[in-house]
Design a protein around this motif. Sequence first.
Motif, short mmCIF file in Angstrom:
data_model
loop_
_atom_site.label_atom_id
_atom_site.label_comp_id
_atom_site.label_asym_id
_atom_site.label_seq_id
_atom_site.Cartn_x
_atom_site.Cartn_y
_atom_site.Cartn_z
N ARG A 161 11.01 -10.31 10.23
CA ARG A 161 11.89 -9.47 9.42
C ARG A 161 13.11 -9.00 10.19
O ARG A 161 14.20 -8.86 9.64
N ASP A 162 12.95 -8.72 11.50
CA ASP A 162 14.02 -8.08 12.24
C ASP A 162 14.00 -8.47 13.71
O ASP A 162 13.15 -9.26 14.15
N SER A 164 14.15 -6.53 17.50
CA SER A 164 14.02 -5.18 18.04
C SER A 164 13.61 -5.21 19.50
O SER A 164 12.66 -5.92 19.88
N THR A 331 9.59 -8.57 16.98
CA THR A 331 9.97 -8.51 15.58
C THR A 331 8.86 -7.86 14.79
O THR A 331 7.74 -7.71 15.29
N GLN A 359 17.67 -8.39 3.77
CA GLN A 359 18.12 -8.09 5.12
C GLN A 359 19.20 -6.99 5.12
O GLN A 359 19.29 -6.20 6.05
N LEU A 362 17.50 -3.66 4.90
CA LEU A 362 17.02 -3.27 6.23
C LEU A 362 18.15 -2.70 7.07
O LEU A 362 18.02 -1.64 7.69
N ALA A 363 19.27 -3.43 7.10
CA ALA A 363 20.40 -3.01 7.93
C ALA A 363 20.95 -1.66 7.48
O ALA A 363 21.25 -0.79 8.30
N ALA A 368 16.41 -1.02 11.21
CA ALA A 368 16.15 -2.38 11.68
C ALA A 368 17.44 -3.15 11.89
O ALA A 368 18.44 -2.91 11.20
N PRO A 370 18.76 -6.85 11.45
CA PRO A 370 18.29 -8.04 10.73
C PRO A 370 18.05 -9.23 11.64
O PRO A 370 18.76 -9.42 12.64
N SER A 371 17.07 -10.04 11.30
CA SER A 371 16.86 -11.29 12.02
C SER A 371 17.83 -12.37 11.54
O SER A 371 18.02 -13.38 12.21
N ARG A 376 23.39 -9.91 11.69
CA ARG A 376 23.11 -9.27 12.98
C ARG A 376 24.33 -9.29 13.90
O ARG A 376 24.55 -8.37 14.70
N TRP A 383 24.45 -3.19 10.22
CA TRP A 383 23.51 -2.31 10.90
C TRP A 383 24.22 -1.36 11.86
O TRP A 383 23.73 -0.27 12.16
#
Length: 452
Positions: A161-162, A164, A331, A359, A362-363, A368, A370-371, A376, A383
């Motif tokens: 998902r991400d 990190s 992740t 995504q 999430l951002a 998170a 994003p993957s 990203r 993000w």
Amino acid sequence: MKKILSVVIALLLMGTVCAATACSGGATLADPDDYEVGQVDVNIEATLDVACLNTTQEKELMQDLAKGFQAIYKNVKFRYTTLTDYEAGIAQEIVAGTQLDVIWVPDAYVTSLADEGLLYNLDKYIEETGFDTSLYDETMMALGKYKHGTVSDASQYFLPRDYSKIVTYINRDLVEKYAPDFDLDYYVENQDEWTWEAMLSLCAQLKSGMENETNKPYIIESMWQWMIQFYGMVESYGGTYLNPETGEVVLDDGFKQALESIKQLIDAGYTKYDSDLTELSRFHFGQAVLAFQSRPYLATAVMLDEEYGADCLEVLPFPAIGENPKVGTGTTGYGICTSTKNADLAWEFLRFMMSKEGQTILASSGKAIPSMNELREGENASWKQFEADYNYNREAFLYAPERDIVQSYYDMISSAKASQHEKALKNSIFENYWGGNMSIEDAIDHYKQAVM
């Protein structure tokens, strides 16, 4: 082919092997490789059962994604199973007969959970729905593969998902109050010089500055038993936890150095070891100067700026250790559990999670990175716009990717054995050595006896 799982997992958790065909009760598991990809009606009425880690940030993230998914699938409801001791808990839930559709998969456990038939092989879904894995961070995508993609033709068992990594959260106000001579801005501008030694220097200044305080804040708040964080330190010292080829216990000098470096912080009064700490509880209330955590914590950490002003929070990389520093990186991966009755719907949820819309959710949450490469990368990545008025260093979250180290130490053993190792580390080594009950050698011997 169907498998029946009940006593099998309970016995595996005790280190005993049981033939699946000889067990009864529990959840019925589908064959993870033998399935047909179907179409899902957007008007379907169903409930998706999701298992995730029991943290505030994770529950909120999954709820945010669920709301986005429900804008498309309006008649789908979500039910959550949240677990603190996740690795053992997920097996126990299935033993108890809990039907799970989408489950969080810890990075280090993807191979063992796949070996035990708990995860769908996603290759067929990926191929037949045209899911493009090249749109995502290659290293994070590999984490979801069997043995993290180190073997040829490795299948995909979860989607990442991400992205990190662990960073240092810093309360600027407390640094200025207790260590006024420490130039924090210098390290923001020169992140490569934020080392373990530089951190120790700050800690010493902070302790001196707090000498006459009655209610002293913690200098460092950290979940020291967090394995990916500790593993990054072990690798920084050139150490080895388990033999990556055989899964046998090593615990060499580098491993001991990592243990000793944390014990030195505890003995100096810079931090405390709390075996029950699963979420940071002090830093965001202004009760700790430094904290080690990953990106999802940011949405909580900004409480400092809301309370004390937009310049209070600062972020630096994890302090570099040695000549070849490493930092725990990973992740949040989700896969489809073989106990599901809604595999196609579960796949659609995973696809939504990985879509540009998912995504972006999430951002925008701030929790998170994003993957998805497109979201990203770049100066104006969404993000980075989270709490845009606040002046914390956003580059720390992606700094020095060559330092990234991922969890690969359990690839050669079962999840039951991995859980046994992890419990023994926490109970025999961390609790006894960091808690001051045993010498490092006695604690390691205690661990080895526990995993025999």
